[in-house]
Design a protein around this motif. Structure first.
Motif, mmCIF file in Angstrom:
data_model
loop_
_atom_site.group_PDB
_atom_site.id
_atom_site.type_symbol
_atom_site.label_atom_id
_atom_site.label_comp_id
_atom_site.label_asym_id
_atom_site.label_seq_id
_atom_site.Cartn_x
_atom_site.Cartn_y
_atom_site.Cartn_z
ATOM 1 N N GLU A 7 0.863 -1.182 0.000
ATOM 2 C CA GLU A 7 0.000 0.000 0.000
ATOM 3 C C GLU A 7 0.899 1.231 0.000
ATOM 4 O OE1 GLU A 7 -3.532 0.073 2.531
ATOM 5 O OE2 GLU A 7 -2.953 2.093 3.177
ATOM 6 N N PHE A 8 0.603 2.184 -0.855
ATOM 7 C CA PHE A 8 1.367 3.427 -0.876
ATOM 8 C C PHE A 8 0.472 4.555 -1.362
ATOM 9 C CE2 PHE A 8 1.852 1.671 -5.111
ATOM 10 C CZ PHE A 8 1.828 2.772 -5.961
ATOM 11 N N ARG A 9 0.955 5.764 -1.167
ATOM 12 C CA ARG A 9 0.196 6.940 -1.572
ATOM 13 C C ARG A 9 0.915 7.674 -2.692
ATOM 14 N NH1 ARG A 9 -2.154 9.691 4.030
ATOM 15 N NH2 ARG A 9 -3.352 7.847 4.699
ATOM 16 N N ARG A 10 0.119 8.268 -3.550
ATOM 17 C CA ARG A 10 0.646 9.118 -4.603
ATOM 18 C C ARG A 10 -0.256 10.328 -4.741
ATOM 19 N NH1 ARG A 10 -2.353 8.577 -9.541
ATOM 20 N NH2 ARG A 10 -0.672 9.746 -10.545
ATOM 21 N N THR A 11 0.206 11.322 -5.464
ATOM 22 C CA THR A 11 -0.601 12.503 -5.761
ATOM 23 C C THR A 11 -0.879 12.525 -7.249
ATOM 24 O OG1 THR A 11 0.447 13.724 -3.960
ATOM 25 C CG2 THR A 11 -0.700 15.016 -5.635
ATOM 26 N N ASP A 12 -2.148 12.689 -7.621
ATOM 27 C CA ASP A 12 -2.479 12.668 -9.039
ATOM 28 C C ASP A 12 -2.151 14.011 -9.690
ATOM 29 O OD1 ASP A 12 -4.543 14.462 -8.501
ATOM 30 O OD2 ASP A 12 -6.148 13.003 -8.769
ATOM 31 N N GLY A 22 -2.578 -3.453 -3.182
ATOM 32 C CA GLY A 22 -2.645 -4.686 -3.954
ATOM 33 C C GLY A 22 -1.805 -5.755 -3.304
ATOM 34 N N ARG A 23 -1.533 -6.805 -4.071
ATOM 35 C CA ARG A 23 -0.759 -7.940 -3.558
ATOM 36 C C ARG A 23 0.197 -8.424 -4.636
ATOM 37 N NH1 ARG A 23 -4.236 -12.273 -3.084
ATOM 38 N NH2 ARG A 23 -5.388 -11.197 -4.711
ATOM 39 N N ALA A 24 1.207 -9.147 -4.205
ATOM 40 C CA ALA A 24 2.162 -9.728 -5.146
ATOM 41 C C ALA A 24 2.554 -11.110 -4.655
ATOM 42 C CB ALA A 24 3.395 -8.837 -5.290
ATOM 43 N N ILE A 25 3.032 -11.938 -5.578
ATOM 44 C CA ILE A 25 3.449 -13.292 -5.251
ATOM 45 C C ILE A 25 4.588 -13.698 -6.181
ATOM 46 C CG2 ILE A 25 1.743 -14.382 -6.801
ATOM 47 C CD1 ILE A 25 1.441 -16.616 -4.685
ATOM 48 N N GLY A 26 5.517 -14.478 -5.647
ATOM 49 C CA GLY A 26 6.630 -14.956 -6.453
ATOM 50 C C GLY A 26 7.928 -14.267 -6.091
ATOM 51 N N GLY A 57 8.455 -19.353 -11.068
ATOM 52 C CA GLY A 57 9.530 -18.386 -10.925
ATOM 53 C C GLY A 57 9.208 -16.963 -11.313
ATOM 54 N N TYR A 58 7.952 -16.689 -11.642
ATOM 55 C CA TYR A 58 7.552 -15.333 -12.020
ATOM 56 C C TYR A 58 7.158 -14.523 -10.785
ATOM 57 C CZ TYR A 58 7.322 -16.739 -16.933
ATOM 58 O OH TYR A 58 7.637 -17.185 -18.194
ATOM 59 N N ARG A 59 7.304 -13.218 -10.898
ATOM 60 C CA ARG A 59 6.805 -12.296 -9.883
ATOM 61 C C ARG A 59 5.552 -11.652 -10.440
ATOM 62 N NH1 ARG A 59 7.065 -11.049 -4.409
ATOM 63 N NH2 ARG A 59 6.824 -8.811 -4.069
ATOM 64 N N VAL A 60 4.407 -11.871 -9.795
ATOM 65 C CA VAL A 60 3.122 -11.393 -10.304
ATOM 66 C C VAL A 60 2.541 -10.385 -9.317
ATOM 67 C CG1 VAL A 60 0.848 -12.023 -11.167
ATOM 68 C CG2 VAL A 60 2.752 -13.643 -11.384
ATOM 69 N N THR A 61 2.227 -9.200 -9.805
ATOM 70 C CA THR A 61 1.660 -8.130 -8.992
ATOM 71 C C THR A 61 0.222 -7.894 -9.412
ATOM 72 O OG1 THR A 61 3.833 -7.100 -8.761
ATOM 73 C CG2 THR A 61 1.919 -5.726 -8.271
ATOM 74 N N LEU A 62 -0.665 -7.807 -8.412
ATOM 75 C CA LEU A 62 -2.103 -7.672 -8.654
ATOM 76 C C LEU A 62 -2.613 -6.384 -8.018
ATOM 77 C CD1 LEU A 62 -3.205 -11.340 -7.787
ATOM 78 C CD2 LEU A 62 -2.500 -10.433 -10.016
#
Length: 266
Positions: A7-12, A22-26, A57-62
């Motif tokens: 989780e992070f913040r940004r300014t549009d 989101g989530r990631a796996i791998g 072996g892949y890194r998957v970000t959702l």
């Protein structure tokens, strides 16, 4: 192997705060894939496919879109370019670019917009259940809208899910939940207010098109039309025994198609 959350913040561009989650796996040093969910749907739709790819072996970000799973920010008056800025921020902060960017249904439009706006972040694009210039039949359109109609009975709702999203004989119960009406409205408005030519070509990147043969919403003719228009830049893979949902129907085959495409490209 388990999913980890971010989780992070940004300014549009208008100076407004946006929180992206989101989530990631791998393995972090694995080949990088980012997956964008369907209209009004959560990133967890990809969980089975993501876990299979992570095991290889892949890194998957959702990423989650604004309005789901901790992602928050303005949801009115946005274009696909605004939502693509969110995706680009995820790629920049959570992955090692360039990535393979895969979008399911609505997500294919967002993936193509992101690739067009920020081509340096995207090595190739994968389109699952991609619509196009050939409109869906009226019955399918009503089923799609019905999936987000909270006034329906449970039986009426699941019939919309079955007809619009699943091949004959496949169980729609796995998608009984996960329909976010406010998110759907945000994303639908973004599609309507963004010129097709802004995203259609996906920034000139190579494209994988995965077409379910029993898709009632994104018809097979669209995939063949896109392949004809783009020629060698597009690779078409057809998926039997699957409808518009695709992911819960044929996760192993989809993971295999994605792996074969990426590894052949490299």
């Amino acid at each position: 192997m388990t999913f980890t959350s971010y989780e992070f913040r940004r300014t549009d561009g208008a100076g407004r705060a946006v929180t992206l989650a989101g989530r990631a796996i791998g393995p972090e040093n694995g080949r990088q894939i980012v997956m964008l969910a369907s209209l009004g749907r959560p990133g967890s739709d990809f969980d089975e496919v993501a876990a299979m790819l992570a095991g290889a072996g892949y890194r998957v970000t959702l990423p989650e879109p604004r309005g789901i799973g901790g992602s928050e920010g303005p949801m009115e008056g946005l274009t696909l370019h605004d939502l693509a800025e969110d995706v680009a921020a995820v790629i920049e902060t959570q992955t090692t670019a360039p990535v393979t960017l895969i979008g399911h249904a609505f997500g294919n439009r967002l993936a193509r917009t992101t690739a067009a706006d920020r081509p340096e972040l995207v090595a190739r694009v994968g389109l699952l259940a991609c619509g196009g210039l050939i409109e869906m039949p009226e019955k399918a359109r009503k089923a799609l809208i019905g999936c987000f109609d909270e006034s329906q009975s449970p039986d009426e709702h699941i019939e919309c899910v079955r007809y619009g999203f699943f091949a004959k004989g496949n169980d729609p119960e796995v998608w009984r939940s996960g329909w976010y009406r406010q998110v759907m409205r945000m994303q639908s408005f973004a599609v309507r207010t963004t010129p097709v030519e802004d995203w259609w070509e996906a920034g000139g990147q190579p494209i994988l098109v995965v077409q379910a043969l029993e898709d009632a919403i994104a018809l097979s003719a669209n995939a063949h039309d896109l392949k004809k228009r783009l020629g060698e830049r597009a690779t078409l893979a057809e998926l039997p025994n699957a409808g518009h949902a695709m992911l819960p129907e044929q996760p192993a085959r989809i993971a295999e198609i994605i792996r074969n495409y990426i590894e052949a490209a490299e």
